[in-house]
Design a protein around this motif. Structure first.
Motif, mmCIF file in Angstrom:
data_model
loop_
_atom_site.group_PDB
_atom_site.id
_atom_site.type_symbol
_atom_site.label_atom_id
_atom_site.label_comp_id
_atom_site.label_asym_id
_atom_site.label_seq_id
_atom_site.Cartn_x
_atom_site.Cartn_y
_atom_site.Cartn_z
ATOM 1 N N GLU A 155 1.320 9.756 -5.009
ATOM 2 C CA GLU A 155 1.859 11.097 -4.698
ATOM 3 C C GLU A 155 2.566 11.675 -5.914
ATOM 4 O O GLU A 155 2.530 12.872 -6.159
ATOM 5 C CB GLU A 155 2.829 11.011 -3.513
ATOM 6 N N ASP A 175 -5.630 6.052 2.529
ATOM 7 C CA ASP A 175 -4.849 4.814 2.686
ATOM 8 C C ASP A 175 -5.234 4.182 4.029
ATOM 9 O O ASP A 175 -4.809 4.649 5.093
ATOM 10 C CB ASP A 175 -3.354 5.186 2.625
ATOM 11 N N LYS A 180 0.827 -1.219 0.000
ATOM 12 C CA LYS A 180 0.000 0.000 0.000
ATOM 13 C C LYS A 180 0.858 1.264 0.000
ATOM 14 O O LYS A 180 0.601 2.194 -0.751
ATOM 15 C CB LYS A 180 -0.925 0.046 1.225
ATOM 16 N N SER A 181 1.867 1.284 0.864
ATOM 17 C CA SER A 181 2.710 2.489 0.955
ATOM 18 C C SER A 181 3.485 2.695 -0.341
ATOM 19 O O SER A 181 3.680 3.841 -0.774
ATOM 20 C CB SER A 181 3.704 2.379 2.113
ATOM 21 N N ASP A 226 -2.041 4.890 8.849
ATOM 22 C CA ASP A 226 -0.928 4.481 9.722
ATOM 23 C C ASP A 226 -0.246 5.705 10.334
ATOM 24 O O ASP A 226 0.151 5.690 11.502
ATOM 25 C CB ASP A 226 0.101 3.650 8.945
ATOM 26 N N LEU A 227 -0.128 6.755 9.523
ATOM 27 C CA LEU A 227 0.497 7.994 10.012
ATOM 28 C C LEU A 227 -0.405 8.664 11.054
ATOM 29 O O LEU A 227 0.049 9.092 12.120
ATOM 30 C CB LEU A 227 0.705 8.932 8.817
ATOM 31 N N ILE A 235 -2.805 12.286 -0.120
ATOM 32 C CA ILE A 235 -3.022 11.024 0.591
ATOM 33 C C ILE A 235 -3.326 11.291 2.064
ATOM 34 O O ILE A 235 -2.596 12.049 2.723
ATOM 35 C CB ILE A 235 -1.744 10.137 0.569
ATOM 36 N N ASP A 262 -3.155 9.159 5.296
ATOM 37 C CA ASP A 262 -2.507 7.888 5.628
ATOM 38 C C ASP A 262 -2.907 7.437 7.046
ATOM 39 O O ASP A 262 -2.500 8.035 8.038
ATOM 40 C CB ASP A 262 -0.988 8.106 5.515
ATOM 41 N N ALA A 314 1.026 4.124 -2.611
ATOM 42 C CA ALA A 314 0.699 5.489 -2.165
ATOM 43 C C ALA A 314 1.776 6.472 -2.647
ATOM 44 O O ALA A 314 1.458 7.581 -3.081
ATOM 45 C CB ALA A 314 0.574 5.538 -0.642
ATOM 46 N N LYS A 315 3.026 6.045 -2.605
ATOM 47 C CA LYS A 315 4.118 6.919 -3.084
ATOM 48 C C LYS A 315 3.961 7.200 -4.574
ATOM 49 O O LYS A 315 4.195 8.316 -5.038
ATOM 50 C CB LYS A 315 5.474 6.256 -2.831
#
Ligand SMILES: CC(C)(COP(=O)(O)OP(=O)(O)OC[C@H]1O[C@@H](n2cnc3c(N)ncnc32)[C@H](O)[C@@H]1O)[C@@H](O)C(=O)NCCC(=O)NCCS
Ligand SMILES: Nc1ncnc2c1ncn2[C@@H]1O[C@H](COP(=O)(O)OP(=O)(O)OP(=O)(O)O)[C@@H](O)[C@H]1O
Length: 197
Positions: free
Chosen positions: A21, A112, A13-14, A31-32, A27, A29, A17-18
């Motif tokens: 971007e 995300d 996923k990350s 998790d963030l 995004i 996120d 996601a990058k």
């Protein structure tokens, strides 16, 4: 359009996601956000300390993520306890960030959310993009990235819904078993199909 990006742990996923971007798509996120809502001094962290004991707080006041992870990925009841404390705070902050991007004029926002299906958040988004991976590849990448034993990595994988279930609920699936370029090509085709690029 609000797009939910999900998959399983270490499915990529990350990584996707990058790439998103790179298309200038904003995004949000989860998790963030999950880290932001437990920063020292927050009400959420105080609740976690109350439920799990002061032992999960490090000397510098931050949450001991390793310790909490080793508890919750092995005990479903404890996982539910953490989720019940932390998820409402994550949701509020994610909605705030999404609204902020929309207010700034963004036509599309990527959410995300690793646990989109587990937490039944499908209604949060308009389209669901699942990043899928074969279990053997997933296990290898997870063990390598998080320096986990096979047993620990398998416990984390087992704490989520099977990827086959997530694929069934997807509007589009990226199969991230090959190289990065192959994944990027699949993403580009999906974004074109959805008229996002
Ligand atoms: C348990 C914690 C402390 C472990 O921290 P750690 O730094 O090792 O992992 P990180 O936060 O980077 O998460 C990695 C991945 O683990 C998986 N995961 C995390 N929490 C959970 C959970 N409650 N249930 C199932 N899978 C989870 C997700 O796939 C996530 O992408 C942390 O994941 C956490 O606070 N989890 C609760 C919040 C949550 O549910 N986050 C997931 C996104 S909403
Ligand atoms: N196509 C690929 N080829 C090789 N390695 C990859 C590929 N895709 C992802 N990886 C690697 O696999 C690991 C997991 O990928 P990533 O961090 O993007 O997954 P994730 O789904 O965001 O994980 P999590 O749910 O734990 O946040 C990372 O170390 C990443 O660099």
């Amino acid at each position: 359009m609000i797009i939910g990006l999900t998959g399983s742990i270490a499915s990529g996923k990350s990584t996707v996601a990058k790439m998103l971007e790179g298309y200038d798509l904003p995004i949000v996120d989860a998790d963030l956000v999950a880290r932001q809502v437990v920063e020292p001094g927050t009400e959420t962290l105080a609740k976690i300390a109350e439920a799990f004991g002061e032992g999960v707080i490090k000397k510098d006041g931050t949450m001991d993520r390793e310790k909490v992870g080793s508890i919750i990925f092995h005990e479903p009841a404890k996982r539910k306890m953490l989720n019940d404390i932390i998820h409402p705070a994550i949701r509020v902050e994610m909605i705030r960030q999404k609204e902020e991007y929309l207010k700034q004029g963004a036509p599309h926002v990527i959410m995300d959310i690793p646990l989109l299906f587990e937490s039944k958040l499908q209604h949060f988004v308009e389209k669901i993009l699942v990043v899928s991976v074969k279990e053997k590849v997933q296990l290898e990448r997870l063990m390598k990235r998080n320096l986990l034993s096979e047993e620990e990595a398998k416990a984390r994988i087992a704490s989520q819904l099977p990827i086959s279930v997530k694929e069934k609920g997807a509007d589009a699936v990226i199969y991230n078993n090959g190289d990065i370029e192959t994944t990027a090509q699949q993403l580009e085709a999906i974004l074109k199909n959805w008229a996002i690029i």
